[in-house]
Design a protein around this motif. Structure first.
Motif, PDB file in Angstrom:
ATOM      1  N   ALA B 113       0.644  -1.233   0.055  1.00  0.00           N
ATOM      2  CA  ALA B 113      -0.181   0.077  -0.075  1.00  0.00           C
ATOM      3  C   ALA B 113       0.978   1.302  -0.143  1.00  0.00           C
ATOM      4  O   ALA B 113       0.664   2.132  -0.448  1.00  0.00           O
ATOM      5  N   ARG B 114       2.007   1.177   0.829  1.00  0.00           N
ATOM      6  CA  ARG B 114       2.868   2.295   0.679  1.00  0.00           C
ATOM      7  C   ARG B 114       3.659   2.424  -0.712  1.00  0.00           C
ATOM      8  O   ARG B 114       4.370   3.395  -1.051  1.00  0.00           O
ATOM      9  N   GLY B 115       3.554   1.459  -1.560  1.00  0.00           N
ATOM     10  CA  GLY B 115       4.096   1.692  -2.811  1.00  0.00           C
ATOM     11  C   GLY B 115       5.648   0.942  -2.800  1.00  0.00           C
ATOM     12  O   GLY B 115       6.509   1.351  -3.502  1.00  0.00           O
ATOM     13  N   VAL B 116       5.853   0.239  -1.718  1.00  0.00           N
ATOM     14  CA  VAL B 116       7.232  -0.352  -1.548  1.00  0.00           C
ATOM     15  C   VAL B 116       7.189  -1.828  -2.026  1.00  0.00           C
ATOM     16  O   VAL B 116       6.512  -2.520  -1.554  1.00  0.00           O
ATOM     17  N   LYS B 117       8.082  -2.199  -3.084  1.00  0.00           N
ATOM     18  CA  LYS B 117       8.300  -3.455  -3.671  1.00  0.00           C
ATOM     19  C   LYS B 117       8.662  -4.295  -2.563  1.00  0.00           C
ATOM     20  O   LYS B 117       9.595  -4.074  -1.815  1.00  0.00           O
ATOM     21  N   ASN B 118       7.942  -5.524  -2.295  1.00  0.00           N
ATOM     22  CA  ASN B 118       8.413  -6.518  -1.357  1.00  0.00           C
ATOM     23  C   ASN B 118       8.022  -7.911  -1.497  1.00  0.00           C
ATOM     24  O   ASN B 118       7.255  -8.129  -2.491  1.00  0.00           O
ATOM     25  N   TYR B 119       8.583  -8.635  -0.934  1.00  0.00           N
ATOM     26  CA  TYR B 119       8.484 -10.150  -0.883  1.00  0.00           C
ATOM     27  C   TYR B 119       8.261 -10.774   0.182  1.00  0.00           C
ATOM     28  O   TYR B 119       8.515 -10.339   1.119  1.00  0.00           O
ATOM     29  N   ARG B 120       7.828 -12.025   0.111  1.00  0.00           N
ATOM     30  CA  ARG B 120       7.521 -12.686   1.344  1.00  0.00           C
ATOM     31  C   ARG B 120       8.615 -13.693   1.726  1.00  0.00           C
ATOM     32  O   ARG B 120       9.539 -14.091   0.788  1.00  0.00           O
ATOM     33  N   VAL B 121       8.964 -13.725   2.765  1.00  0.00           N
ATOM     34  CA  VAL B 121      10.084 -14.434   3.555  1.00  0.00           C
ATOM     35  C   VAL B 121       9.912 -15.865   4.307  1.00  0.00           C
ATOM     36  O   VAL B 121       9.073 -15.359   5.053  1.00  0.00           O
ATOM     37  N   GLN B 122      10.461 -16.642   4.121  1.00  0.00           N
ATOM     38  CA  GLN B 122      10.298 -17.827   4.968  1.00  0.00           C
ATOM     39  C   GLN B 122      11.622 -17.982   5.543  1.00  0.00           C
ATOM     40  O   GLN B 122      12.693 -17.908   4.776  1.00  0.00           O
ATOM     41  N   MET B 123      11.675 -18.637   6.729  1.00  0.00           N
ATOM     42  CA  MET B 123      12.856 -18.482   7.540  1.00  0.00           C
ATOM     43  C   MET B 123      13.223 -19.794   8.332  1.00  0.00           C
ATOM     44  O   MET B 123      11.956 -20.161   8.787  1.00  0.00           O
ATOM     45  N   VAL B 124      14.428 -20.147   8.471  1.00  0.00           N
ATOM     46  CA  VAL B 124      14.500 -21.155   9.601  1.00  0.00           C
ATOM     47  C   VAL B 124      15.582 -20.672  10.615  1.00  0.00           C
ATOM     48  O   VAL B 124      16.504 -20.002  10.452  1.00  0.00           O
ATOM     49  N   GLN B 125      15.268 -20.764  11.753  1.00  0.00           N
ATOM     50  CA  GLN B 125      15.804 -19.888  12.800  1.00  0.00           C
ATOM     51  C   GLN B 125      16.288 -21.176  13.870  1.00  0.00           C
ATOM     52  O   GLN B 125      15.517 -22.096  14.186  1.00  0.00           O
ATOM     53  N   ARG B 126      17.406 -20.873  14.793  1.00  0.00           N
ATOM     54  CA  ARG B 126      17.571 -21.876  15.965  1.00  0.00           C
ATOM     55  C   ARG B 126      17.224 -21.156  17.102  1.00  0.00           C
ATOM     56  O   ARG B 126      17.490 -19.806  17.174  1.00  0.00           O
ATOM     57  N   PHE B 127      16.792 -21.624  17.887  1.00  0.00           N
ATOM     58  CA  PHE B 127      16.538 -21.258  19.330  1.00  0.00           C
ATOM     59  C   PHE B 127      17.117 -22.246  20.296  1.00  0.00           C
ATOM     60  O   PHE B 127      18.257 -22.575  20.132  1.00  0.00           O
ATOM     61  N   SER B 128      16.177 -23.016  21.102  1.00  0.00           N
ATOM     62  CA  SER B 128      16.785 -23.828  21.994  1.00  0.00           C
ATOM     63  C   SER B 128      15.557 -24.869  22.127  1.00  0.00           C
ATOM     64  O   SER B 128      14.475 -24.512  22.050  1.00  0.00           O
ATOM     65  N   GLU B 129      16.033 -26.185  22.696  1.00  0.00           N
ATOM     66  CA  GLU B 129      14.891 -27.073  22.861  1.00  0.00           C
ATOM     67  C   GLU B 129      13.966 -26.460  24.050  1.00  0.00           C
ATOM     68  O   GLU B 129      12.840 -26.605  24.251  1.00  0.00           O
ATOM     69  N   ALA B 130      14.850 -26.009  25.225  1.00  0.00           N
ATOM     70  CA  ALA B 130      14.003 -25.189  26.188  1.00  0.00           C
ATOM     71  C   ALA B 130      12.718 -24.435  25.511  1.00  0.00           C
ATOM     72  O   ALA B 130      11.765 -24.101  26.131  1.00  0.00           O
ATOM     73  N   SER B 131      13.120 -23.479  24.692  1.00  0.00           N
ATOM     74  CA  SER B 131      12.334 -22.502  23.910  1.00  0.00           C
ATOM     75  C   SER B 131      11.136 -23.273  23.385  1.00  0.00           C
ATOM     76  O   SER B 131       9.857 -22.954  23.530  1.00  0.00           O
ATOM     77  N   THR B 132      11.593 -23.979  22.398  1.00  0.00           N
ATOM     78  CA  THR B 132      10.502 -24.848  21.646  1.00  0.00           C
ATOM     79  C   THR B 132       9.677 -25.755  22.645  1.00  0.00           C
ATOM     80  O   THR B 132       8.387 -25.778  22.283  1.00  0.00           O
ATOM     81  N   ASN B 133      10.172 -26.183  23.509  1.00  0.00           N
ATOM     82  CA  ASN B 133       9.309 -26.904  24.685  1.00  0.00           C
ATOM     83  C   ASN B 133       8.493 -25.917  25.164  1.00  0.00           C
ATOM     84  O   ASN B 133       7.072 -26.237  25.324  1.00  0.00           O
ATOM     85  N   GLN B 134       8.907 -24.715  25.514  1.00  0.00           N
ATOM     86  CA  GLN B 134       8.090 -23.539  26.028  1.00  0.00           C
ATOM     87  C   GLN B 134       6.842 -23.174  25.155  1.00  0.00           C
ATOM     88  O   GLN B 134       5.731 -23.276  25.607  1.00  0.00           O
ATOM     89  N   TRP B 135       7.257 -23.148  23.722  1.00  0.00           N
ATOM     90  CA  TRP B 135       6.093 -22.709  23.055  1.00  0.00           C
ATOM     91  C   TRP B 135       5.171 -23.869  22.608  1.00  0.00           C
ATOM     92  O   TRP B 135       3.905 -23.814  22.455  1.00  0.00           O
TER      93      TRP B 135
END
Lengths: 756, 222
Positions: B113-135
């Protein structure tokens, strides 16, 4: 090798001495590092890397001549000196104007090239300097600067300290604090730049760049100081001009370029610190020992190679033992009833700054954003002010008195009428509306009427007054949250427009129009867009409200045409912000028109303009705005502009008489006048230009900044009608002072107080 | 991230990278066939009103700043948490909580809407098993790992904007910051990224910091 390092303060806004010592110890394990401080409250004196500590008396006690001799002796002995105290570096520059081979700080000429805020040397670099002005300009000009920059401005001290200024009252308070602390009026205001902070730190010796790195701040303290950062190479496009700049200004010593990178990738240079930054050891951790490069460059003694242990660094808080030879001092007693112990600048830097003023460094502080020098410039008032005052007989005047500046008022209204005519096109007519609440003075209302203005009323009593003044019902715009107050005075005629302040009101008015109880040609709404602090209008900050608004607008009877009103005081939000709001409103209106199916045929845009802002390029800006309207709202036929404040404010003044002139204290004096904030209630929101007659009772001239406070007649602590003005030395009891710019809300909101 | 359409993970080969983290040969393999999330439109006024509200609000929130400014206000309006798909415009704007995919889709609509050319981005990030267990515990009734997690790795979405000649910047609307192209492997580190956009030719390449990214291709970052 013996290296003296001064500046060991190590609080939350630390000096770099400890970081320099850690880096030099890593590079020169056998060197003798001597820490130099001026207060035993600077905890860095206890740091383990120092082999010796030289503790001097604080700067306010220090015998500068003796201290200078001692420093010369140290340097002549072959020792190196790295200072990390800005003021000390300036003082060194005065002691050694051409430098000294063992003194690793810049010369006076080099310092003058990086003095803030102008930073003349920035011209070599691919950076911009944020706009700034010296606070030695008149208050009137300073207020204009703040409005122009949407009140996103910083008030900065001559050497250290910067505070964000949000409004005129806050600015006045902070100016007083900083001026008093640093004993100077040479502060400056600088516009804010949004973005990410990054720095370049370098070391250079006699104009040759030795090493440099770039650091991006990754975590900040509450004062926006670095807590963590990443370090990388300086990119080629900066490195080449940086090397050139250093050569041109013949720099010696460490330095830090503090910058902000904005969303468009533009770098803005805020400061060049003539010393290493406090985080410098963070760079050493990444394998780039910048202080060691300086010492190696100056001494020729090869430093041990730095080993990188990471590319990023962060800080922690450490407790360390106190050196037995420098035991801790007791805490000072809190001031009676005070909170805290007031330990800022324990080494007496404020007093040192005061002593340095007498050396009168020309480091760019007194130039304004255009590069021209300006010192205590007098405020300029329109010639019509003076013409009007000449026609007024002050001899028998009972003061305080409101003065109507007849020629000024006529001139402003005529120019507004001409501007609206000039801006009108075949498709869109621009009409002024006079907001009665701004100042319901009959003379101003008559000028509005005679100039073809419509009347904008916020109550039915104001409607009654407008009708009595000759406005026709079809020239009346009803606005505000309580416009039906005194319903018994509702005229049996059709209004031009009713702008509803809430969806509830819109529903009620629709019902009354449908039942025939109310008649209006236009029915509209006042909008409150997101991100705006206001109590007025329909807040469209949730999708639920927006949808409800659309549904209600659809129900507006067909016989009423539809319009939208938005009002925000540009003097408060800033000129640029006001124009952004205008564009934002156009977008919202476009959405409302498309989604409700109701055509928007009038747009009412207020207001709260400062006279100068409306005059300055406003014709061009309004013309562009009107050109923009059809893109969003192709059906708009009329634009209403409400310049009430811009027209009324300069049209009246308040005359006050001096009642008492008190004795001077260190150049400061208090003068009591018979006026008060009851006659100038807007005193806290914007400056008023003050005129006084010359000694012969002849011409009028404006007061400059000075050391006089004008105290109002009320027994109220905050009744001070002017601070820091300069009364003529010939001023006497009975003299008249005229406070201009008092014709808008100063007049309409003035109150009776202390009159028995 | 949560997608009903997600496919089961394939077995991956595990090796160790320089920082000592265990790193599958293709960290993105589990999400190889996932598409960037979209917000659906009912084709009716309800969704049109919602979309207009988002873009008009964004312009107001921008406050006169550069149109390349990240729309951080989205995270003041919406908490980060589970969303279920399909999600429609008229639903999304009324939610108190949106996941990274929905937030990225909103950010993309805003930049458009602002007129800025943009793309969708998929990412893989590392956190920790403690974090993924929390989520797992806070997003689920059970502690079972969610499909957007793989041990200490997570699938994430963002939005890239064109920032010069073939260059991009990646906005993480869930975090409210620009992703650092110098991102390192470790907690919160970015391991892989993929760009896509409607009508984007497959042979387009982008520069992100020192990385070269090809459209529609997962690229290992660390």
């Amino acid at each position: 090798m013996k290296i003296y390092i001064s500046g060991l303060y190590s609080g939350t806004n630390p000096q770099p001495g400890i970081g320099i010592a850690r880096s030099l110890r890593a590079a020169y394990p056998g060197a003798t590092l001597v820490g130099v401080e001026y207060s035993n409250r600077c905890s860095g004196i206890h740091w383990q890397d120092f082999d010796e500590i030289v503790l001097h008396r604080p700067w306010d006690e220090l015998n500068l001549d003796a201290h200078a001799r001692e420093i010369k002796r140290v340097l002549e002995s072959g020792a190196l000196w790295v200072s990390s105290i800005d003021l000390e570096i300036m003082w060194f520059a005065s002691l050694f104007p051409g430098g000294h081979p063992n003194l690793l700080t810049p010369s006076l000429a080099a310092l003058n090239q990086v003095g803030k805020p102008a930073i003349p040397a920035h011209e070599y670099l691919p950076v911009k300097i944020p706009t700034f002005v010296t606070t030695e300009l008149s208050d009137w000009d300073l207020h204009a600067f703040c409005r122009e920059h949407d009140w996103k401005v910083w008030l900065k001290g001559p050497y250290y300290e910067a505070v964000r200024v949000h409004g005129w009252g806050g600015f006045q308070d902070m100016r007083s604090v900083l001026s008093s602390a640093w004993a100077t009026e040479k502060l400056f205001l600088q516009s804010h730049v949004s973005g990410y902070e990054e720095s370049i730190s370098f070391s250079a010796y006699q104009g040759e760049l030795l090493d440099c790195i770039r650091m991006r701040k990754r975590d900040l303290t509450e004062l926006s100081k670095t807590w963590a950062g990443d370090v990388s190479e300086v990119e080629e496009e900066m490195l080449v001009p940086l090397r050139e700049m250093i050569r041109r200004i013949n720099w010696t010593g460490g330095a830090e370029l503090e910058m902000v990178r904005d969303a468009d990738n533009q770098l803005w240079l805020l400061e060049v610190n003539p010393r290493f930054p406090a985080w410098i050891h963070g760079a050493t951790i990444t394998g780039r020992n910048i202080p060691a490069a300086l010492v190696e460059g100056a001494s020729g003694v090869k430093a041990e190679e730095s080993v990188a242990t990471g590319e990023e660094f962060t800080r922690v808080v450490l407790e360390i033992p106190v050196r037995s030879e420098f035991p801790l001092s007791p805490l000072p007693e809190p001031f009676g009833g005070g909170i805290g112990h007031s330990l800022k600048h324990p080494s007496g830097l404020l007093q040192f700054a005061n002593r340095l003023h007498k050396l009168d460094f020309d480091n760019g502080q007194v130039s304004n954003g255009n590069g021209s020098k300006s010192k205590n410039q007098p405020t300029i008032v329109p010639e019509t002010f003076v013409d009007d005052l000449k026609e007024i007989d002050f001899s028998d005047m009972q003061t305080p008195a409101s003065l109507f500046l007849k020629n000024t008022a006529a001139d402003y209204f005529a120019r507004a009428a001409a501007l609206s005519k000039e801006l009108s096109t075949d498709e869109i007519e621009v009409i002024n509306a006079y907001s009665f609440k701004t100042n319901p003075d009959e003379r101003l209302i008559k000028l509005a009427h005679d100039s073809g203005f419509f009347a904008e009323a916020i109550s039915l009593l104001e409607v009654k007054k407008a009708l009595a003044a000759g406005f026709k019902p079809e020239q009346i715009i009803l606005n505000g949250p309580a416009k039906w107050w005194r319903r018994e005075t509702l005229p049996d005629a059709s209004f031009y427009t009713i702008f509803c302040d809430s969806i509830e009101e819109l529903n009620r008015v629709i019902a009354e129009v449908e039942s025939g109880e109310l008649k209006t040609e236009f029915l509209g709404v006042r909008l409150r867009t997101p991100n705006i602090r206001s109590r007025f209008g329909i807040a469209i900050d949730t999708p639920e409200t927006f949808e409800e608004l659309l549904e209600t607008v659809k129900r507006i009877p067909e016989e009423c045409k539809f319009g939208v009103h938005f009002h925000m005081a540009s003097a408060n939000v800033g000129v640029g912000q006001w124009w952004h709001l205008f564009e934002s409103i156009l977008r919202w209106c476009g959405s409302i028109e498309a989604l409700s199916g109701r055509l928007i045929e009038i747009l009412d845009v207020g207001g709260g303009w400062f006279p100068e802002d409306l005059g300055r390029n406003s014709g061009e800006k309004f013309r562009k705005a009107i050109e923009m309207i059809p893109e969003f709202l192709p059906n708009v036929k009329r634009i209403f502009s409400e310049p009430g404040k811009a027209l009324a404010q300069p049209s009246m003044a308040v005359a006050m008489q001096i009642l008492e002139i008190r004795g001077q204290n260190d150049g400061w004096r208090e003068v009591v006048v018979d006026g008060s904030i009851a006659e100038l209630p807007m005193y806290f929101f914007y400056p008023h230009r003050i005129l006084c007659q010359d000694a012969n009772g002849g011409g009028w001239k404006s007061l400059n900044r000075g050391k006089t406070q004008l105290l109002g007649r009320l027994c109220m602590e905050h009744d001070i009608v002017a601070s820091n003005v300069e009364l003529p030395s010939t001023a006497e009891v009975g003299d008249i002072l005229v406070f201009c710019d008092a014709g808008a809300y100063d007049r309409s909101m003035s109150y009776v107080f202390g009159r028995g | 991230m949560y997608l009903d359409a997600a496919k089961p993970a394939k077995e991956t080969v595990v090796e160790t990278n320089g920082n000592g983290f265990h790193k599958p040969a293709a960290v993105y393999e589990k999400w190889q066939d996932w598409y960037a999330s979209e917000i659906s439109h009912h084709g009716a006024m309800c969704c049109e009103i919602a979309r207009e509200w988002i873009t008009s609000t964004d312009f107001s929130e921008l406050g006169g700043a550069s149109i390349l400014t990240g729309p951080r206000w989205l995270r003041l309006k919406f908490n980060w948490g589970a969303s279920s798909f399909p999600i429609y415009w008229c639903e999304a704007v009324r939610k108190k909580t949106l996941d990274c995919g929905a937030l990225a889709a909103l950010a993309s609509a805003i930049f458009t809407a602002r007129g800025v050319k943009n793309y969708r981005v998929q990412m893989v990030q590392r956190f920790s098993e403690a974090s993924t267990n929390q989520w797992s515990n806070s997003w689920n009734d059970t502690s079972e790992q969610l499909r957007w997690m793989n041990d200490d790795l997570i699938y994430h979405e963002g939005c890239a904007i064109a920032a010069g000649d073939g260059e991009i910047k990646i906005w993480d609307p869930s975090a409210g910051w620009w992703v650092d192209p110098k991102s390192k492997d470790g907690y919160g580190g970015l391991l892989a990224v993929r760009l896509s956009a409607f009508n984007l030719p497959a042979d387009v390449n982008f520069t992100w910091g020192k990385h070269s990214l090809s459209a529609y291709q997962w690229t290992n970052i660390n």
